[in-house]
Design a protein around this motif. Sequence first.
Motif: not given
Length: 340
Positions: A9-21, A36-44
Amino acid sequence: MKLLESIADKAKKNVMSIVFPEGEEERTLKGVDMLLRDKILTPILIGDPEVIRRKSEELGLEHTHEAQIVCPKSNPKKQQYADLLYDLRKHKGMTPEQALAKAEDPLFLGCLMIKSGDADGEVSGAIHSTGDTIRPALQILRTAPGVKAVSGSFIIQMNDQITPKYGSDGLFVFADCGVMISPNKEQLAQIAISSAETAQSVLGMDPKIAFTSFSTKGSAKDEKVDLMVEAMEYTREIAPELKIDGELQIDAALDPTVAELKAPGSEVAGHANVLVFPDLQVGNIAYKIAQRIGGATAIGPILQGLDGAVNDLSRGCSPMDIYYLAAVTALQAAHRKSQK
Protein backbone atom coordinates in the motif's frame (compact mmCIF):
# COMPACT_ATOMS: atom_id res chain seq x y z
CA MET A 1 0.12 -10.49 6.39
CA LYS A 2 -0.54 -6.96 7.67
CA LEU A 3 3.15 -6.08 7.15
CA LEU A 4 3.13 -7.25 3.54
CA GLU A 5 -0.09 -5.43 2.76
CA SER A 6 1.20 -2.21 4.32
CA ILE A 7 4.41 -2.34 2.27
CA ALA A 8 2.44 -2.77 -0.95
CA ASP A 9 0.00 0.00 0.00
CA LYS A 10 2.86 2.41 0.79
CA ALA A 11 4.55 1.66 -2.54
CA LYS A 12 1.34 2.55 -4.40
CA LYS A 13 1.44 6.10 -3.05
CA ASN A 14 4.58 7.06 -4.97
CA VAL A 15 4.82 4.81 -8.03
CA MET A 16 8.40 3.99 -8.99
CA SER A 17 9.79 2.34 -12.13
CA ILE A 18 11.55 -0.92 -11.25
CA VAL A 19 13.63 -2.88 -13.76
CA PHE A 20 13.66 -6.69 -13.84
CA PRO A 21 16.77 -8.01 -15.66
CA GLU A 22 15.35 -11.55 -15.60
CA GLY A 23 12.35 -10.51 -17.65
CA GLU A 24 11.94 -13.85 -19.44
CA GLU A 25 11.91 -15.91 -16.22
CA GLU A 26 8.51 -17.43 -15.34
CA ARG A 27 8.33 -16.49 -11.64
CA THR A 28 9.40 -12.96 -12.52
CA LEU A 29 6.63 -12.70 -15.11
CA LYS A 30 4.06 -13.94 -12.59
CA GLY A 31 5.27 -11.49 -9.94
CA VAL A 32 5.23 -8.61 -12.42
CA ASP A 33 1.73 -9.56 -13.56
CA MET A 34 0.51 -9.19 -9.95
CA LEU A 35 2.36 -5.89 -9.51
CA LEU A 36 0.64 -4.53 -12.61
CA ARG A 37 -2.73 -5.89 -11.50
CA ASP A 38 -2.41 -4.08 -8.15
CA LYS A 39 -0.79 -0.94 -9.63
CA ILE A 40 2.11 -1.13 -7.17
CA LEU A 41 4.84 0.14 -9.51
CA THR A 42 5.84 0.56 -13.15
CA PRO A 43 7.80 -2.55 -14.18
CA ILE A 44 10.46 -2.66 -16.92
CA LEU A 45 11.25 -6.15 -18.22
CA ILE A 46 14.60 -6.82 -19.85
CA GLY A 47 14.45 -9.58 -22.43
CA ASP A 48 13.32 -10.65 -25.89
CA PRO A 49 9.83 -9.18 -26.45
CA GLU A 50 8.68 -12.22 -28.41
CA VAL A 51 9.83 -14.64 -25.68
CA ILE A 52 8.13 -12.53 -22.99
CA ARG A 53 4.89 -12.36 -25.01
CA ARG A 54 4.87 -16.11 -25.70
CA LYS A 55 5.62 -17.11 -22.11
CA SER A 56 3.01 -14.69 -20.76
CA GLU A 57 0.38 -16.24 -23.02
CA GLU A 58 1.39 -19.78 -22.01
CA LEU A 59 1.14 -18.82 -18.33
CA GLY A 60 -2.23 -17.14 -18.83
CA LEU A 61 -0.98 -13.79 -17.55
CA GLU A 62 -3.36 -10.89 -18.11
CA HIS A 63 -1.27 -7.79 -17.39
CA THR A 64 2.36 -8.29 -18.51
CA HIS A 65 1.55 -6.73 -21.90
CA GLU A 66 1.32 -3.42 -19.98
CA ALA A 67 5.01 -3.59 -18.92
CA GLN A 68 7.73 -1.74 -20.75
CA ILE A 69 10.11 -4.21 -22.40
CA VAL A 70 13.74 -3.44 -23.18
CA CYS A 71 15.49 -5.82 -25.58
CA PRO A 72 19.23 -5.79 -24.75
CA LYS A 73 20.41 -6.39 -28.32
CA SER A 74 18.12 -3.96 -30.14
CA ASN A 75 17.90 -1.33 -27.39
CA PRO A 76 18.08 2.12 -29.07
CA LYS A 77 20.01 3.45 -26.07
CA LYS A 78 22.63 0.70 -26.16
CA GLN A 79 25.46 2.92 -27.38
CA GLN A 80 24.53 5.65 -24.88
CA TYR A 81 24.68 3.12 -22.04
CA ALA A 82 27.93 1.68 -23.37
CA ASP A 83 29.52 5.14 -23.42
CA LEU A 84 28.40 5.69 -19.83
CA LEU A 85 29.86 2.37 -18.73
CA TYR A 86 33.12 3.06 -20.55
CA ASP A 87 33.46 6.43 -18.76
CA LEU A 88 32.84 4.72 -15.42
CA ARG A 89 35.21 1.79 -15.97
CA LYS A 90 37.97 2.95 -18.35
CA HIS A 91 40.27 3.62 -15.39
CA LYS A 92 39.99 -0.12 -14.69
CA GLY A 93 41.04 -0.99 -18.23
CA MET A 94 37.63 -1.48 -19.85
CA THR A 95 37.62 -0.87 -23.60
CA PRO A 96 34.76 0.66 -25.62
CA GLU A 97 34.16 -2.75 -27.20
CA GLN A 98 33.89 -4.44 -23.81
CA ALA A 99 31.53 -1.72 -22.61
CA LEU A 100 29.29 -2.25 -25.64
CA ALA A 101 29.13 -5.99 -24.94
CA LYS A 102 28.35 -5.39 -21.25
CA ALA A 103 25.54 -3.02 -22.22
CA GLU A 104 23.75 -6.11 -23.61
CA ASP A 105 24.12 -7.99 -20.31
CA PRO A 106 20.75 -7.63 -18.52
CA LEU A 107 22.33 -7.22 -15.07
CA PHE A 108 24.63 -4.43 -16.28
CA LEU A 109 21.85 -2.92 -18.39
CA GLY A 110 19.51 -2.69 -15.39
CA CYS A 111 22.08 -0.75 -13.36
CA LEU A 112 22.92 1.49 -16.33
CA MET A 113 19.24 2.35 -16.63
CA ILE A 114 19.17 3.38 -12.95
CA LYS A 115 22.38 5.39 -13.33
CA SER A 116 20.90 7.18 -16.36
CA GLY A 117 17.62 7.93 -14.59
CA ASP A 118 15.60 5.61 -16.84
CA ALA A 119 14.62 3.39 -13.88
CA ASP A 120 14.36 3.94 -10.14
CA GLY A 121 15.41 0.51 -8.88
CA GLU A 122 16.12 -3.12 -9.76
CA VAL A 123 15.11 -6.59 -8.56
CA SER A 124 17.16 -9.59 -9.67
CA GLY A 125 18.47 -12.92 -8.41
CA ALA A 126 15.80 -15.49 -9.34
CA ILE A 127 18.32 -17.15 -11.65
CA HIS A 128 21.52 -15.29 -10.74
CA SER A 129 23.76 -15.42 -7.68
CA THR A 130 24.07 -12.61 -5.16
CA GLY A 131 27.56 -11.88 -6.51
CA ASP A 132 26.19 -11.56 -10.05
CA THR A 133 23.63 -9.03 -8.83
CA ILE A 134 25.96 -6.99 -6.61
CA ARG A 135 28.96 -6.82 -8.97
CA PRO A 136 27.47 -4.54 -11.66
CA ALA A 137 25.71 -2.49 -8.99
CA LEU A 138 29.04 -1.77 -7.30
CA GLN A 139 30.77 -1.02 -10.59
CA ILE A 140 28.06 1.29 -11.92
CA LEU A 141 26.09 2.70 -8.98
CA ARG A 142 28.83 2.28 -6.36
CA THR A 143 28.21 2.79 -2.68
CA ALA A 144 26.21 5.70 -1.32
CA PRO A 145 28.12 8.80 -0.18
CA GLY A 146 29.95 8.12 3.07
CA VAL A 147 29.27 4.37 2.83
CA LYS A 148 32.04 1.81 2.37
CA ALA A 149 30.19 -1.45 3.06
CA VAL A 150 27.27 -3.12 1.30
CA SER A 151 25.20 -5.35 3.58
CA GLY A 152 22.05 -7.45 3.42
CA SER A 153 19.15 -7.18 5.88
CA PHE A 154 15.89 -9.06 6.29
CA ILE A 155 12.56 -7.61 7.36
CA ILE A 156 11.16 -10.06 9.90
CA GLN A 157 7.50 -10.13 10.93
CA MET A 158 7.07 -12.59 13.79
CA ASN A 159 4.03 -14.85 13.97
CA ASP A 160 2.14 -13.39 16.93
CA GLN A 161 0.38 -16.72 17.53
CA ILE A 162 3.74 -18.35 18.22
CA THR A 163 6.00 -15.56 19.50
CA PRO A 164 5.34 -12.76 22.03
CA LYS A 165 5.16 -9.30 20.49
CA TYR A 166 8.77 -8.23 20.82
CA GLY A 167 10.30 -5.49 18.68
CA SER A 168 7.83 -3.10 17.06
CA ASP A 169 4.68 -5.18 17.45
CA GLY A 170 6.61 -8.24 16.23
CA LEU A 171 8.46 -6.39 13.48
CA PHE A 172 12.27 -6.38 13.13
CA VAL A 173 15.20 -5.70 10.84
CA PHE A 174 17.93 -8.39 11.08
CA ALA A 175 21.41 -7.69 9.66
CA ASP A 176 23.77 -8.69 8.18
CA CYS A 177 22.16 -11.90 6.98
CA GLY A 178 23.29 -12.03 3.37
CA VAL A 179 26.52 -10.31 2.35
CA MET A 180 29.36 -9.58 4.75
CA ILE A 181 30.96 -12.71 6.23
CA SER A 182 33.18 -11.34 9.03
CA PRO A 183 32.62 -7.59 9.45
CA ASN A 184 35.08 -5.45 11.39
CA LYS A 185 34.20 -2.59 13.75
CA GLU A 186 33.69 -0.02 10.99
CA GLN A 187 31.67 -2.41 8.86
CA LEU A 188 29.41 -3.37 11.78
CA ALA A 189 28.77 0.33 12.34
CA GLN A 190 27.84 0.73 8.68
CA ILE A 191 25.51 -2.27 8.90
CA ALA A 192 23.79 -0.67 11.90
CA ILE A 193 23.37 2.72 10.21
CA SER A 194 22.13 1.22 6.93
CA SER A 195 19.72 -1.06 8.80
CA ALA A 196 18.33 1.92 10.69
CA GLU A 197 17.68 3.62 7.34
CA THR A 198 15.89 0.49 6.09
CA ALA A 199 13.75 0.44 9.24
CA GLN A 200 12.81 4.09 8.75
CA SER A 201 12.36 4.26 4.97
CA VAL A 202 10.60 0.94 4.37
CA LEU A 203 8.79 0.30 7.64
CA GLY A 204 8.38 3.74 9.16
CA MET A 205 9.89 2.45 12.42
CA ASP A 206 11.79 4.35 15.06
CA PRO A 207 14.92 2.17 15.06
CA LYS A 208 16.26 0.85 18.36
CA ILE A 209 19.50 -0.94 17.54
CA ALA A 210 21.01 -3.78 19.56
CA PHE A 211 24.54 -5.03 18.93
CA THR A 212 23.97 -8.66 19.84
CA SER A 213 26.35 -11.08 21.55
CA PHE A 214 26.54 -14.04 23.92
CA SER A 215 27.35 -11.45 26.60
CA THR A 216 25.43 -8.54 28.14
CA LYS A 217 27.32 -5.54 29.50
CA GLY A 218 30.52 -7.43 30.25
CA SER A 219 29.00 -10.66 31.59
CA ALA A 220 31.54 -12.57 29.49
CA LYS A 221 35.05 -11.71 28.35
CA ASP A 222 36.23 -12.47 24.82
CA GLU A 223 37.62 -10.64 21.80
CA LYS A 224 34.31 -11.26 19.97
CA VAL A 225 32.48 -9.46 22.78
CA ASP A 226 35.02 -6.64 22.60
CA LEU A 227 34.36 -6.28 18.87
CA MET A 228 30.63 -5.71 19.42
CA VAL A 229 31.28 -3.17 22.20
CA GLU A 230 33.79 -1.30 20.04
CA ALA A 231 31.41 -1.35 17.06
CA MET A 232 28.57 -0.01 19.22
CA GLU A 233 30.73 2.78 20.62
CA TYR A 234 32.03 3.69 17.17
CA THR A 235 28.48 3.84 15.79
CA ARG A 236 27.50 6.20 18.62
CA GLU A 237 30.39 8.47 17.64
CA ILE A 238 29.50 8.72 13.95
CA ALA A 239 25.68 8.54 14.28
CA PRO A 240 24.85 10.06 17.70
CA GLU A 241 21.22 10.58 16.68
CA LEU A 242 20.51 6.83 16.65
CA LYS A 243 19.27 4.80 19.63
CA ILE A 244 21.95 2.15 20.15
CA ASP A 245 23.10 -0.22 22.87
CA GLY A 246 25.27 -3.28 23.28
CA GLU A 247 26.66 -5.69 23.78
CA LEU A 248 23.31 -7.40 24.49
CA GLN A 249 22.22 -11.01 24.61
CA ILE A 250 19.04 -11.67 22.66
CA ASP A 251 16.87 -12.03 25.77
CA ALA A 252 18.14 -8.70 27.11
CA ALA A 253 17.59 -7.04 23.74
CA LEU A 254 14.01 -8.27 23.40
CA ASP A 255 12.42 -8.89 26.80
CA PRO A 256 11.76 -5.85 29.06
CA THR A 257 11.78 -8.02 32.19
CA VAL A 258 15.20 -9.50 31.38
CA ALA A 259 16.47 -6.09 30.31
CA GLU A 260 15.66 -4.63 33.74
CA LEU A 261 17.92 -7.24 35.31
CA LYS A 262 20.76 -7.27 32.78
CA ALA A 263 20.82 -3.74 31.32
CA PRO A 264 18.81 -1.42 33.60
CA GLY A 265 18.27 2.10 32.31
CA SER A 266 18.86 1.25 28.64
CA GLU A 267 16.48 2.86 26.12
CA VAL A 268 17.15 -0.03 23.71
CA ALA A 269 17.36 -3.16 25.88
CA GLY A 270 13.99 -4.89 26.05
CA HIS A 271 12.70 -2.86 23.08
CA ALA A 272 15.20 -3.52 20.26
CA ASN A 273 13.75 -3.73 16.75
CA VAL A 274 16.99 -3.67 14.73
CA LEU A 275 19.31 -6.56 15.56
CA VAL A 276 22.94 -6.33 14.40
CA PHE A 277 24.63 -9.73 14.47
CA PRO A 278 28.37 -10.36 14.92
CA ASP A 279 28.83 -12.07 11.56
CA LEU A 280 27.06 -13.62 8.61
CA GLN A 281 26.89 -17.08 10.17
CA VAL A 282 24.92 -15.80 13.15
CA GLY A 283 22.68 -13.52 11.10
CA ASN A 284 21.81 -16.15 8.51
CA ILE A 285 21.09 -18.78 11.16
CA ALA A 286 19.01 -16.34 13.22
CA TYR A 287 16.67 -15.29 10.43
CA LYS A 288 16.15 -18.88 9.27
CA ILE A 289 15.34 -20.02 12.82
CA ALA A 290 12.84 -17.17 13.11
CA GLN A 291 11.34 -18.16 9.76
CA ARG A 292 11.32 -21.96 10.05
CA ILE A 293 10.73 -22.50 13.77
CA GLY A 294 9.14 -19.21 14.77
CA GLY A 295 6.81 -19.02 11.76
CA ALA A 296 8.07 -15.55 10.84
CA THR A 297 7.66 -13.87 7.47
CA ALA A 298 11.10 -12.92 6.11
CA ILE A 299 11.54 -10.41 3.26
CA GLY A 300 14.99 -10.06 1.77
CA PRO A 301 17.86 -9.96 1.50
CA ILE A 302 17.51 -6.20 1.14
CA LEU A 303 20.78 -4.77 -0.14
CA GLN A 304 21.94 -1.75 1.86
CA GLY A 305 24.64 0.83 1.22
CA LEU A 306 24.42 1.07 -2.57
CA ASP A 307 23.88 4.42 -4.28
CA GLY A 308 20.67 3.08 -5.78
CA ALA A 309 17.83 0.70 -4.95
CA VAL A 310 18.98 -2.76 -6.07
CA ASN A 311 17.77 -5.93 -4.38
CA ASP A 312 18.65 -9.59 -4.60
CA LEU A 313 16.24 -12.52 -4.64
CA SER A 314 16.83 -16.04 -3.44
CA ARG A 315 17.02 -18.47 -6.36
CA GLY A 316 14.29 -20.42 -4.58
CA CYS A 317 11.97 -17.39 -4.59
CA SER A 318 8.27 -17.49 -5.37
CA PRO A 319 6.30 -14.97 -7.45
CA MET A 320 4.99 -13.49 -4.17
CA ASP A 321 8.59 -13.04 -2.92
CA ILE A 322 9.30 -11.08 -6.10
CA TYR A 323 6.11 -9.04 -5.63
CA TYR A 324 6.96 -7.95 -2.10
CA LEU A 325 10.69 -7.40 -2.63
CA ALA A 326 9.81 -5.23 -5.63
CA ALA A 327 7.49 -3.19 -3.38
CA VAL A 328 10.32 -2.79 -0.84
CA THR A 329 12.65 -1.70 -3.66
CA ALA A 330 10.10 0.91 -4.74
CA LEU A 331 9.94 2.28 -1.18
CA GLN A 332 13.75 2.47 -1.02
CA ALA A 333 13.82 4.27 -4.36
CA ALA A 334 11.16 6.75 -3.26
CA HIS A 335 13.08 7.44 -0.05
CA ARG A 336 16.30 8.05 -2.00
CA LYS A 337 14.50 10.49 -4.31
CA SER A 338 13.07 12.37 -1.34
CA GLN A 339 16.58 12.78 0.14
CA LYS A 340 18.04 14.40 -2.99
